[in-house]
Design an enzyme around this catalytic site. Structure first.
Site, PDB file in Angstrom:
ATOM      1  N   ASP A   1     -22.235  10.639  42.565  1.00  0.00           N
ATOM      2  CA  ASP A   1     -21.258  11.488  44.102  1.00  0.00           C
ATOM      3  C   ASP A   1     -19.753  11.709  43.394  1.00  0.00           C
ATOM      4  O   ASP A   1     -19.040  11.813  42.201  1.00  0.00           O
ATOM      5  CB  ASP A   1     -20.533  10.649  44.739  1.00  0.00           C
ATOM      6  CG  ASP A   1     -19.709   9.278  44.845  1.00  0.00           C
ATOM      7  OD1 ASP A   1     -19.146   9.475  43.550  1.00  0.00           O
ATOM      8  OD2 ASP A   1     -19.186   8.069  45.692  1.00  0.00           O
TER       9      ASP A   1
ATOM     10  N   GLU B   1     -21.522  12.368  50.405  1.00  0.00           N
ATOM     11  CA  GLU B   1     -21.437  13.480  48.831  1.00  0.00           C
ATOM     12  C   GLU B   1     -21.822  12.391  47.722  1.00  0.00           C
ATOM     13  O   GLU B   1     -22.290  12.121  47.250  1.00  0.00           O
ATOM     14  CB  GLU B   1     -20.283  13.676  49.093  1.00  0.00           C
ATOM     15  CG  GLU B   1     -19.120  12.380  48.338  1.00  0.00           C
ATOM     16  CD  GLU B   1     -18.892  11.396  49.605  1.00  0.00           C
ATOM     17  OE1 GLU B   1     -17.368  11.081  49.038  1.00  0.00           O
ATOM     18  OE2 GLU B   1     -19.352  12.111  50.410  1.00  0.00           O
TER      19      GLU B   1
END
Length: 304
Positions: free
Chosen positions: A179, A222
């Site tokens: 991420d 994300e």
């Protein structure tokens, strides 16, 4: 009211789809129907030829199998297939649609013998538009609309398939989860539209490092997952390290140095002791958590 032979022929030739009369030896004994050049090529020149003379050996074998199947079952069968004019001898360069065409074939025994042979009526309907729409709908159901990567639903389907293959054949499979570091601060400072642009740039750069059979999927927010078939954890760790340096440089190069980002990555692989794919997901998630706890911008491999 009974139609005479000329009237019946006019009815057949007014049909919107081509109707082939094919004998059990593969002879094109007749062709009826209207050849609309928007949907079909005019195949009347095929009459008198045989199936093996005009298509590839593989296609000819498949056509003959379905002719014989309809005759043996003495009933209608339906098939779907692809064919282009370039694949049919005599139709190269003929007026009609370009490229590959999807057809739905209705194959049914003809009640009379033709040249002493049993025969079938094969109606070929152009279903290309339907197939393209089905493909678009399938793609939409499997794709994240922002990043154009696989979505979470498709990821789970692929993992299930790879786990079954691993259980049967012991083919290795590794996984990377990563991420974006400090993504909330990036959104707060530059706005969500800029954050979206960063995610798209990140995925574009990531795909450039992956093989054709690898899968990049958005897991949520994300956070992303990469499925690497036929790959060990050690090999995946090398890929993850290349990604760690490349992604930051690629995003900065595309969007500007002020948007330079870093990523944290966790790596694991399927183990013989695993009873489901959720276990490797749990390990790779733990590895990612350790990478973030250790200061971010690093790769951590979950030890077997």
């Amino acid at each position: 009211m009974r139609l005479d032979a000329d009237q019946m022929l006019a009815v057949l030739n007014a049909l919107p789809d081509p109707v082939f009369l094919l004998t059990e030896s593969g002879l094109y004994a007749g062709l009826f129907g209207h050849a609309d050049p928007n949907y079909y090529h005019d195949g009347h020149d095929l009459v008198g030829s045989s199936v093996p003379e005009v298509v590839s050996p593989e296609a000819a074998e498949w056509i003959m199998q379905n002719i014989h199947k309809a005759l043996e079952q003495d009933g209608l069968i339906k098939v779907e297939y692809q064919l282009s004019a370039d694949q049919v001898a005599g139709l190269e360069g003929a007026v009609g649609p370009d490229g590959m065409i999807w057809f739905e074939g209705h194959v049914q025994p003809f009640p009379h013998r033709v040249n002493g042979e049993r025969a079938v009526v094969w109606i070929a309907r152009n279903i290309t538009r339907r197939k393209l729409l089905e493909e678009e709908l399938l793609q939409a159901s499997q794709t994240d609309p922002l990043t154009h990567t696989a979505n979470r639903r498709h990821l789970m389907e692929v993992l299930e398939e790879h786990f079954e293959e691993f259980r049967r054949y012991r083919h290795p499979m590794a996984m990377i989860m990563f991420d974006l570091d400090h993504f909330k601060q990036l959104n707060d400072r530059h706005g969500h539209l800029t954050g979206d642009a960063v995610l798209r740039s990140l995925c574009k750069a990531c795909k450039s490092l992956l093989r054709a059979n690898d899968l990049l999927a958005r897991f949520g927010g994300e956070e992303f997952v990469i499925v690497l078939p036929s790959t060990t954890a050690a090999q995946a760790a090398s890929t993850a390290e290349r990604m760690r340096t490349h992604l930051s440089e690629a995003v900065a190069r595309e969007l500007g140095d002020e948007l330079a980002v870093t990523v944290s990555l966790g790596v694991s692989e399927l183990l013989h002791s695993d009873s489901n794919y959720e276990q490797v997901m749990h390990r790779v998630d733990q590895a990612l958590y350790r990478a973030k706890r250790a200061g971010r911008n690093r790769v951590v491999v979950h030890d077997a």
